[in-house]
Enzyme design. Structure first.
Site, PDB file in Angstrom:
ATOM      1  N   GLU A 185       0.812  -1.221   0.000  1.00 61.79           N
ATOM      2  CA  GLU A 185       0.000   0.000   0.000  1.00 61.79           C
ATOM      3  C   GLU A 185       0.847   1.272   0.000  1.00 61.79           C
ATOM      4  OE1 GLU A 185      -0.525  -2.664   1.851  1.00 61.79           O
ATOM      5  OE2 GLU A 185      -2.636  -3.255   1.707  1.00 61.79           O
ATOM      6  N   PHE A 241     -10.980  -8.285  13.587  1.00 57.90           N
ATOM      7  CA  PHE A 241      -9.904  -8.674  12.671  1.00 57.90           C
ATOM      8  C   PHE A 241      -9.651  -7.556  11.660  1.00 57.90           C
ATOM      9  CE2 PHE A 241      -8.572 -10.766   8.660  1.00 57.90           C
ATOM     10  CZ  PHE A 241      -7.287 -11.105   9.075  1.00 57.90           C
ATOM     11  N   GLN A 242      -8.423  -7.195  11.485  1.00 59.05           N
ATOM     12  CA  GLN A 242      -7.993  -6.114  10.590  1.00 59.05           C
ATOM     13  C   GLN A 242      -8.671  -4.789  10.919  1.00 59.05           C
ATOM     14  OE1 GLN A 242      -8.054  -7.530   6.451  1.00 59.05           O
ATOM     15  NE2 GLN A 242      -5.924  -8.194   6.743  1.00 59.05           N
ATOM     16  N   LYS A 268     -17.547  -1.470   6.209  1.00 55.49           N
ATOM     17  CA  LYS A 268     -18.068  -2.408   5.216  1.00 55.49           C
ATOM     18  C   LYS A 268     -19.593  -2.368   5.119  1.00 55.49           C
ATOM     19  CE  LYS A 268     -17.155  -7.051   3.507  1.00 55.49           C
ATOM     20  NZ  LYS A 268     -16.487  -8.344   3.742  1.00 55.49           N
ATOM     21  N   MET A 316      24.593   9.289   1.598  1.00 45.03           N
ATOM     22  CA  MET A 316      24.436  10.529   2.355  1.00 45.03           C
ATOM     23  C   MET A 316      24.719  10.289   3.835  1.00 45.03           C
ATOM     24  SD  MET A 316      23.971  13.672   1.730  1.00 45.03           S
ATOM     25  CE  MET A 316      22.916  14.236   0.404  1.00 45.03           C
TER      26      MET A 316
END
Lengths: 589, 184
Positions: A52, A114-115, A164, A486
């Site tokens: 993502e 969940f999630q 949802k 760097m």
């Protein structure tokens, strides 16, 4: 009039109504109704990413190269948390994004489902605004309002968290007009105050050592802003420098161009900033990479600051003439007012100033010692630039973060806005590869190159798979010095050359890696073969991972060392950078 | 500005604060929506501003507007930033610095529980009367007083109750409004 549809269908309908053609996303349990709606239409094309974070950077590249908002769709929980880096990046660099995150059903919110994660809580401080949609009736309004907030004023990322059950719920779709949007409090000021613009022009008319210091705000204000900037610069005859984010707003081929300013900016740009009597800041924010020591920053100048965000004014540096407004409108107005007062550039009055600038230019602060045995990173970028000029294609450059990014900013030259995509404010390693994917989606026929380092590129390497899947012929030009260059340079500068974990160990074979992904791999370590290898990369119709083995310990110079003012810049001929910073400096970053 | 800098070896510079810190009361008009308080408080913690007192309640039900009264301690330069940063939040309509804008009224309400017997009870009541504190609950061994006024008045009443059997205190935080006919 109003049409009945599910929340998921409303999402797609609103995207279509907003003119969105591409979205970047990754499905998951809570997002399935939206994915189902996406499957049953053709207006919006979905690009499946591999992580993502990649989706957010692709959307950033897409947005920055088109001027349109980038759109991201991810699932709940880890989908949302993975997007946080890109959202923060977009907030710091003022990039318009709309990120739709799915959420567990409203009845489960707060139950550690969940999630599940507190997406609006987590993203509150890394978005311009965010929403949790609890009722389907609110969804059409919120979708459209999110686009308005993301794209107007100082642009930024907006998150819409959709549970949802709201995606499944039936409701009436509508397109709100501006008056029915909820937040009447949101009214960005776009027109600059006429008296302040007048005062600014008066100051410019009396200037003897003026400089334009321009930033990403000019790019965000649209291509017309860059045209007005060029017009104003030519009317006045003043020199122009720019921040990292503003490169391309003023053509690098123009005689009034001074190069980038700041920590790794040119000698002439930084000395001119230090010695100027009138500074005209257009859409930049006095970032610490620009100012160095604030008390020694341009001590004798009167400062004009044009910014659309009132909180940027006087935040770091006190200014004399603040102008709150959109750069495009203010620049157009400045041109008009200047023309009403004179039809002559101030060539004569500022001739001594240009003479001084020419002396600084003669120092050639971007010079380096080339080699015929090992490829110098600066040389690699110069050759890449020359090769791309002959292609007759629109060329877009993205970068990762580090030395290669600064070398790209110094040695690749941009004549047009929206062609340079880099992570400025947040400094996100791993930005460039997915950003290149996003740019290529928006400009399928253009040449899109990610100038990368071998360390940064491994942070989001998996998006090469996305490029292969969608036949996006991005070129990844890795300056491979087997160092986090760097970090290594700062360790030389500040930490007695003790290289704590700043080397790239167990590097993959990038050629084989490219082949494993279904792309093309090229390696080059001989300066004499570089041009041919670059040509091979540019000729290949598909994604290329180009591993350029470069000088391992090259320093990125010039550099304004830690805590020093602009006029104490380190030039390329400095032998030992380890002696420059004193003991106390090491306590700081 | 920033006249004194510590010698530094960094591009980040540590500035010594030279301005005096001041206490200011800000009145913030916001849309009353979920998360607005978190947004305002989150801004203060994210940018390192100090909150002395915070009072929030819906004030115009029809337009779903709330007023937040927040007392902050900061230098004048930071105070300007706080105001601008608050105004940058999407649901914020207006921010007024009541302290800077001149005459304003400030009030706070406190509920104060005092337990005791005998002489202490009589003394408690005499003082409560002097402070115009209302008795809102009484038992044979305790009182709960309601007292309103400027925060300093409440502070002194609490100090006087301390030796007389103070049990606990709850305060609302400051509510403030400008004098005169104008609204914010």
């Amino acid at each position: 009039m109003a049409e009945k549809m599910t929340g998921a269908e409303m999402v797609i309908q609103a995207l279509t109504d907003q003119g969105v053609e591409h979205i970047f996303g990754y499905p998951g349990g809570a997002a399935l109704p939206i994915y189902d709606a996406l499957f049953q239409q053709e207006a919006v094309q979905h690009i499946l990413v591999r992580h993502e974070q990649g989706a957010t950077h692709m959307a950033e590249g897409y947005a920055r190269s088109t001027g349109k908002p980038g759109v991201v769709l991810v699932t709940s929980g880890p989908g949302a948390t993975n997007a946080v880096t890109g959202l923060t990046d977009a907030l710091m660099d003022s990039i318009p994004l709309v990120c739709i995150t799915a959420q567990v059903p409203t009845t489960l919110i707060g139950s550690d489902a969940f999630q599940e994660c507190d997406t609006v809580g987590i993203t509150r401080s890394c978005t311009k605004y965010n929403y949790l949609v609890k009722r389907v009736e609110d969804l059409p309004r919120i979708m459209h309002e999110a686009f308005r907030i993301a794209t107007t004023g100082r642009p930024g990322p907006v998150v819409i968290d959709i549970p949802k059950d709201v995606q499944f719920a039936l409701g009436e779709y509508y397109q709100p007009d501006h008056d029915t949007l909820r937040h009447q409090s949101y009214r960005p000021q776009v027109d600059g105050d006429a008296a302040a613009i007048e005062a600014a022009v008066d100051l410019m008319l009396r200037a003897e050592r003026p400089i334009f210091y321009t930033g990403g705000g000019v790019i965000n204000a649209g291509p017309e802003a860059s045209e007005h900037l060029r017009e104003l610069a030519e009317l006045t005859g003043f020199p122009v420098t720019s921040t990292l984010m503003g490169l391309g707003a003023f053509p690098a081929s123009h005689p009034q161009w001074m190069g980038m300013l700041g920590m790794h900016g040119t000698y002439e740009a930084n000395l001119a900033m230090h010695d100027c009597d009138v500074m005209i800041n257009i859409g930049a924010r006095f970032d610490d990479r620009i100012t160095g020591r604030v008390d020694a920053f341009s001590p004798n100048s009167r400062k004009i600051h044009v910014d659309i965000d009132p909180s940027s004014i006087n935040k770091v540096v006190r200014v004399d003439v603040p102008i709150i407004g959109d750069c495009e409108r203010v620049l157009a107005e400045m041109v008009r007012v200047w023309r009403s007062k004179t039809n002559q550039p101030r060539n004569e009055a500022i001739a001594p100033w240009w003479k001084e600038i020419e002396k600084w230019r003669a120092v050639n602060s971007l010079g380096y010692k080339n080699s015929d045995t090992v490829i110098k990173p600066q040389y690699a970028i110069e050759r890449l630039y020359e090769a791309t000029r002959k292609q007759g294609k629109d060329v877009f450059i993205t970068t990762e973060v580090g030395q290669h990014q600064m070398w790209a900013a110094q040695h690749f030259h941009f004549d047009k806005p929206n062609h340079w995509m880099t992570s400025g404010g947040l400094g996100t390693m791993g930005y460039g590869l997915p950003a290149a994917v996003g740019v290529q989606v928006a400009h399928p026929d253009a040449l899109v190159i990610d100038i990368a380092g071998e360390a940064s590129v491994q942070m989001t390497m998996q998006e090469l798979s996305t490029a292969v899947q969608y036949r996006l012929p991005i070129k990844i030009f890795i300056l491979n010095n087997e160092r986090m260059g760097m970090v290594r340079q700062w360790q030389d500068l500040l930490h007695g050359s003790r290289y704590a974990h700043s080397y790239s160990e167990s590097l993959p074979d990038f050629v084989k890696l490219a082949e494993a992904y279904g792309g093309k791999g090229i390696r080059c370590e001989n300066p004499a073969e570089l041009d041919a290898a670059i040509a091979e990369m540019l000729d290949y119709d598909g994604p290329v991972l180009f591993d350029v083995i470069v000088e391992k310990d090259e320093n990125c110079l010039p550099m304004i060392p830690s805590g020093k003012p602009h006029n104490e810049i380190i030039l390329p001929d400095t032998a030992n950078i380890g002696d420059i910073i004193d003991e106390k400096g090491r306590a700081l970053v | 500005m920033n006249a004194h800098l510590q010698p530094t070896g960094s591009a980040y510079f540590i500035t010594k604060e030279t301005q005096e810190i001041e206490r200011h009361t800000l009145s913030v008009l916001v849309d009353n929506e979920p998360g607005i308080l978190a947004r305002v408080v989150g801004l203060f913690s994210a940018r390192g501003y100090n909150i002395e007192s915070l009072t929030v309640s819906e004030t115009e039900h029809g337009r779903r507007l709330s007023r937040i009264t927040v007392v902050v301690i900061a230098t004048p330069k930071v105070l300007v930033q706080i105001k601008l940063q608050l105004e940058r939040l999407v649901p914020v309509h207006r921010v007024h610095d009541l302290t800077a804008e001149g005459a304003s009224l400030e009030r706070e309400l406190a509920l104060i529980k005092v337990a005791g017997a005998g002489d202490h009870r009589a003394e408690t009541l005499r003082l409560a009367d002097a402070f115009r504190a209302q008795i809102v609950d009484a038992s044979v061994e305790s009182f709960v007083f309601e007292v309103t006024g400027k925060p300093a008045k409440i502070d002194s009443f609490i100090a006087l109750m301390q030796p007389l059997g103070l049990v606990e205190v709850v305060r609302t935080g400051l509510a403030a409004i400008s004098r005169g006919p104008e609204s914010m």
